[in-house]
Motif scaffolding. Structure first.
Motif, mmCIF file in Angstrom:
data_model
loop_
_atom_site.group_PDB
_atom_site.id
_atom_site.type_symbol
_atom_site.label_atom_id
_atom_site.label_comp_id
_atom_site.label_asym_id
_atom_site.label_seq_id
_atom_site.Cartn_x
_atom_site.Cartn_y
_atom_site.Cartn_z
ATOM 1 N N ASN A 2 7.592 0.648 12.323
ATOM 2 C CA ASN A 2 8.006 1.823 11.858
ATOM 3 C C ASN A 2 9.747 1.047 11.149
ATOM 4 O OD1 ASN A 2 9.935 0.941 13.662
ATOM 5 N ND2 ASN A 2 9.084 1.146 15.510
ATOM 6 N N GLU A 4 12.529 2.432 12.159
ATOM 7 C CA GLU A 4 13.611 1.800 12.934
ATOM 8 C C GLU A 4 13.307 0.335 12.456
ATOM 9 O OE1 GLU A 4 15.768 1.919 16.966
ATOM 10 O OE2 GLU A 4 14.279 2.894 16.503
ATOM 11 N N LYS A 5 12.142 -0.329 12.374
ATOM 12 C CA LYS A 5 12.106 -2.141 13.201
ATOM 13 C C LYS A 5 11.939 -2.365 11.698
ATOM 14 C CE LYS A 5 8.806 -3.686 15.530
ATOM 15 N NZ LYS A 5 7.995 -4.978 16.275
ATOM 16 N N THR A 166 8.344 1.965 1.612
ATOM 17 C CA THR A 166 8.852 2.213 3.060
ATOM 18 C C THR A 166 10.061 0.570 3.111
ATOM 19 O OG1 THR A 166 7.531 -0.499 3.461
ATOM 20 C CG2 THR A 166 6.872 1.576 4.597
#
Length: 210
Positions: A2, A4-5, A166
């Motif tokens: 994700n 956040e990671k 990303t």
């Protein structure tokens, strides 16, 4: 993985590597271009040893053209595949002199038209010399993209496209070197140094070492 990671991974890497930059020695965009061409399937250390002798003698396109093939080979013969690389470097220098006023072009299309320059090399120049948010997927970044779970892909282009999509925007400029340096010194190919890894708990590698 994700968002956040991913953000936490790059935040930690940027703290651990406060000056993410190439380890190829250069003082100009042209020198960087030649060093990157020579670095294919070779170590940066080995390239730096050769260019430390070459660049004081010839560090412009015309100067390398003037060396000629045999002269250039004499300076880079310690580097793997030096004969084919010498031909590419010489041909690239001729093109720079004849078509680009001895300047390194700033577009991907023009860069990739130069002998010995593919997508990866073009991305290095665009990122390191011209400050563009590109990512050159070498063996280290390809390994990390798949191993960590950051950007899994079957080909370097797959990994590159996923990273471009990303990587958090604030880390895009440095992402290329953050990943290369982490892969070169910590997340190494055979036995990753997981115990010394700042992203150990964020990494999705299933075979972490103790």
């Amino acid at each position: 993985m994700n968002a956040e990671k991913r953000h936490e991974i790059f935040r930690r890497l940027s703290e651990a590597i406060p000056e993410p930059k190439t380890e190829l020695t250069h003082t100009s965009t042209f020198e960087l271009l030649i060093a990157v061409i020579l670095s294919a399937q070779a170590t940066d250390k080995g390239v730096n040893i050769a260019t430390a002798k070459l660049f004081p003698v010839a560090n412009t396109p015309q100067a390398i053209v003037d060396l000629g093939l045999e002269g250039l080979e004499g300076y880079i013969k310690t580097i793997g595949l030096y004969r084919s690389k010498a031909k590419n470097v010489l041909a690239t220098c001729r093109m720079l002199v004849e078509q680009y006023n001895s300047e390194v072009p700033r577009t991907r299309e023009a860069l990739e038209s130069l002998p010995g320059v593919g997508r990866k090399t073009a991305n290095v120049i665009l990122n390191t010399a011209f400050g563009e948010a590109t990512i050159a997927v070498d063996t280290h970044i390809f390994r990390l993209g798949n191993r960590i779970g950051l950007a899994p892909g079957k080909t370097p282009l797959d990994v590159e496209k996923k990273l471009i999509k990303t990587v958090p925007r604030e880390y895009m400029q440095d992402a290329h070197h953050l990943l290369i340096l982490h892969g070169r010194y910590v997340c190494v190919a055979r036995k990753p140094k997981c115990a010394a890894c700042v992203i150990y708990d964020q990494c999705e590698y299933k075979e972490k070492t103790a």
